[in-house]
Design an enzyme around this catalytic site. Structure first.
Site, PDB file in Angstrom:
ATOM      1  N   TYR A  98      12.803  -1.732  13.475  1.00 51.98           N
ATOM      2  CA  TYR A  98      14.119  -1.918  12.858  1.00 51.98           C
ATOM      3  C   TYR A  98      15.073  -2.653  13.798  1.00 51.98           C
ATOM      4  O   TYR A  98      15.959  -3.382  13.347  1.00 51.98           O
ATOM      5  CB  TYR A  98      14.707  -0.576  12.421  1.00 51.98           C
ATOM      6  CG  TYR A  98      14.093  -0.060  11.144  1.00 51.98           C
ATOM      7  CD1 TYR A  98      14.595  -0.447   9.903  1.00 51.98           C
ATOM      8  CD2 TYR A  98      12.995   0.786  11.166  1.00 51.98           C
ATOM      9  CE1 TYR A  98      14.033   0.010   8.719  1.00 51.98           C
ATOM     10  CE2 TYR A  98      12.422   1.250   9.987  1.00 51.98           C
ATOM     11  CZ  TYR A  98      12.945   0.863   8.777  1.00 51.98           C
ATOM     12  OH  TYR A  98      12.371   1.317   7.608  1.00 51.98           O
ATOM     13  N   GLU A 140      10.802   7.958   6.662  1.00 57.32           N
ATOM     14  CA  GLU A 140       9.459   7.543   7.081  1.00 57.32           C
ATOM     15  C   GLU A 140       8.877   8.497   8.109  1.00 57.32           C
ATOM     16  O   GLU A 140       7.666   8.793   8.078  1.00 57.32           O
ATOM     17  CB  GLU A 140       9.508   6.105   7.611  1.00 57.32           C
ATOM     18  CG  GLU A 140       9.749   5.088   6.496  1.00 57.32           C
ATOM     19  CD  GLU A 140      10.379   3.796   6.965  1.00 57.32           C
ATOM     20  OE1 GLU A 140      10.292   3.495   8.175  1.00 57.32           O
ATOM     21  OE2 GLU A 140      10.976   3.089   6.126  1.00 57.32           O
ATOM     22  N   TYR A 191      -0.580   5.545  -4.117  1.00 59.42           N
ATOM     23  CA  TYR A 191      -1.347   4.361  -3.751  1.00 59.42           C
ATOM     24  C   TYR A 191      -1.745   4.447  -2.287  1.00 59.42           C
ATOM     25  O   TYR A 191      -1.187   5.251  -1.511  1.00 59.42           O
ATOM     26  CB  TYR A 191      -0.556   3.073  -4.012  1.00 59.42           C
ATOM     27  CG  TYR A 191       0.796   2.994  -3.326  1.00 59.42           C
ATOM     28  CD1 TYR A 191       0.920   2.685  -1.973  1.00 59.42           C
ATOM     29  CD2 TYR A 191       1.966   3.211  -4.051  1.00 59.42           C
ATOM     30  CE1 TYR A 191       2.154   2.612  -1.358  1.00 59.42           C
ATOM     31  CE2 TYR A 191       3.216   3.137  -3.450  1.00 59.42           C
ATOM     32  CZ  TYR A 191       3.305   2.833  -2.110  1.00 59.42           C
ATOM     33  OH  TYR A 191       4.543   2.767  -1.504  1.00 59.42           O
ATOM     34  N   GLY A 273      -1.436  -2.374 -14.491  1.00 61.23           N
ATOM     35  CA  GLY A 273      -0.546  -1.231 -14.332  1.00 61.23           C
ATOM     36  C   GLY A 273      -1.124   0.059 -14.884  1.00 61.23           C
ATOM     37  O   GLY A 273      -0.558   1.140 -14.685  1.00 61.23           O
ATOM     38  N   VAL A 385       6.154  -0.965  -9.713  1.00 60.79           N
ATOM     39  CA  VAL A 385       5.861  -2.383  -9.896  1.00 60.79           C
ATOM     40  C   VAL A 385       5.005  -2.843  -8.735  1.00 60.79           C
ATOM     41  O   VAL A 385       5.257  -2.489  -7.583  1.00 60.79           O
ATOM     42  CB  VAL A 385       7.161  -3.223 -10.003  1.00 60.79           C
ATOM     43  CG1 VAL A 385       8.016  -3.076  -8.754  1.00 60.79           C
ATOM     44  CG2 VAL A 385       6.848  -4.682 -10.264  1.00 60.79           C
TER      45      VAL A 385
END
Length: 396
Positions: A98, A140, A191, A273, A385
């Site tokens: 970052y 995270e 995922y 999808g 998406v």
């Protein structure tokens, strides 16, 4: 969250920054990759960089976050942050990166806006950046801890146990941990990231939804991306990865996952999808769910419809489930299928349902609007998406 003084400055300069954000992010990535070429080679999606979608997504997220700070100063846009954080965790983004991003992003802002970036303006936008960055770092860190990761490293080696051809362009991979240990726990709709080494030595990463729950293995499905050029990783997986080969796979992540409960569920998908939706249906069937389930899917034709048989079989296992399918150019005629795009006119949407959507952006926008018109609450409609999220912060 944003200090009063900085809020005034950001509000006054947001039109100028927003108007130039596309140019700023483009220059930012040029500077970042010039200083750190390994990031383009091994972390960022080179295809999305080439076509500009990743740059659009970054621009949209920065503008959306700044707008949220101004319009809702007492709340944090957690949904937006969670979506970004899950994607970052799947890539192994570290807190230290970052600062690298900050360096090159602010150099780009100064170069594009010039003298307009006074010390006061720089300080205000610096506050915006670190509010967003520190929030993401915290989320995270929690995701890595939940995954049992040492730092940001969630990668493991898996052996491909089987390849299943779903359609001419979709292959399902079943992979078991090379170390013989258990597969990580995951929620339906999650995922994983898959990293492959390409011919030029680049180690590119892509995310693929888990499309089933086989014992002791991860199951994910890959559609070969055809175009100019073809998708690098999907083409490699289709042509080069076979049973017995080894893949580097991350722990599962994802913010759009099936919530527990007994409320009705609407699963709406288009094209590839369908993969997270099949994963959700597999979970519902495996757990003997009594929930009311409405599965909606749109595709080009029957041969392009991946998991077509699985959809029928899983719905048949659920006592309160039904499926509706639309084909743009159907090859045959069956009573359960409709012609054209997904159109919910005449479809009985269960009251109080929670909806999960996955597909191309035009499909998401259309189906979301139709579900809202049918009476579903915006908070109860969740979407996934594939690729950079160009809709981020625009749900309204």
């Amino acid at each position: 969250m944003l200090s009063e003084r900085s809020a005034e400055t950001v509000r006054a300069t947001l039109p100028a920054v927003g108007g130039a954000i596309g140019e700023i992010t483009s220059l930012f990535y040029d500077k970042l990759f010039a200083a750190h070429p390994e990031l383009l080679r091994d972390v960022f999606n080179r295809g999305n960089q080439a076509n500009g979608t990743q740059r659009q997504a970054l621009a949209g997220s920065i503008a959306a976050f700044a707008t949220a700070l101004l319009e809702h100063p007492d709340t944090r846009p957690d949904a937006m942050l969670a979506r970004i954080a899950h994607k970052h965790a799947s890539l192994g983004v570290t807190a230290e990166q970052y600062q690298v991003v900050h360096t090159h992003l602010f150099a780009a802002i100064v170069e594009v806006l010039g003298e307009a970036v006074t010390p006061e303006v720089a300080a205000a936008w610096d506050e915006v950046y670190w509010l967003m960055a520190n929030a993401l770092i915290a989320i995270e860190r929690r995701l890595y801890e939940e995954a049992g990761a040492d730092g940001a490293d969630t990668w493991r080696e898996y052996r491909v146990v089987a390849r299943l051809h779903e359609t001419a362009d979709v292959v399902t991979f079943l992979a078991a941990p090379l170390d013989g240990g258990p597969v990580p726990a995951f929620a339906p709709g999650s995922y994983v990231s898959v990293q492959v080494e390409l011919a030029d030595g680049a180690r590119q990463i892509r995310q693929y939804s888990l499309s089933g729950r086989p014992d002791g293995m991860l199951q994910f499905s890959v559609k070969r991306v055809a175009g100019a050029p073809d998708g690098e990783v999907s083409t490699h997986l289709h042509r080069q990865v076979h049973t017995g080969d080894t893949l580097r796979i991350s722990a599962p992540f994802g913010d759009v996952t099936l919530a527990d409960g007994d409320t009705p569920v609407v699963l709406a998908s288009a094209g590839i999808g369908c993969t997270p939706m099949i994963g959700m249906l597999a979970h519902l069937a495996a757990t003997g769910s009594q929930r009311q389930v409405l599965a909606l899917h749109g595709d080009r034709d029957e041969l392009s419809h991946a998991f077509r048989a699985d959809l029928e079989q899983l719905v048949a296992k659920l006592p309160r489930a039904e499926a509706q399918v639309w084909y743009e150019r159907p090859l045959g005629e069956r009573p359960a299928e409709r012609t054209g795009l997904v159109d919910l006119a005449g479809v009985d949407i269960p009251a109080g349902a929670t909806a999960y959507l996955c597909g191309p952006l035009p499909f998401l926008r259309s189906v979301r609007a139709q579900l809202l018109a049918a009476g579903l609450r915006p908070a109860d409609i969740h979407y996934e998406v594939f690729g950079p999220d160009l809709w981020l912060g625009q749900e309204a």
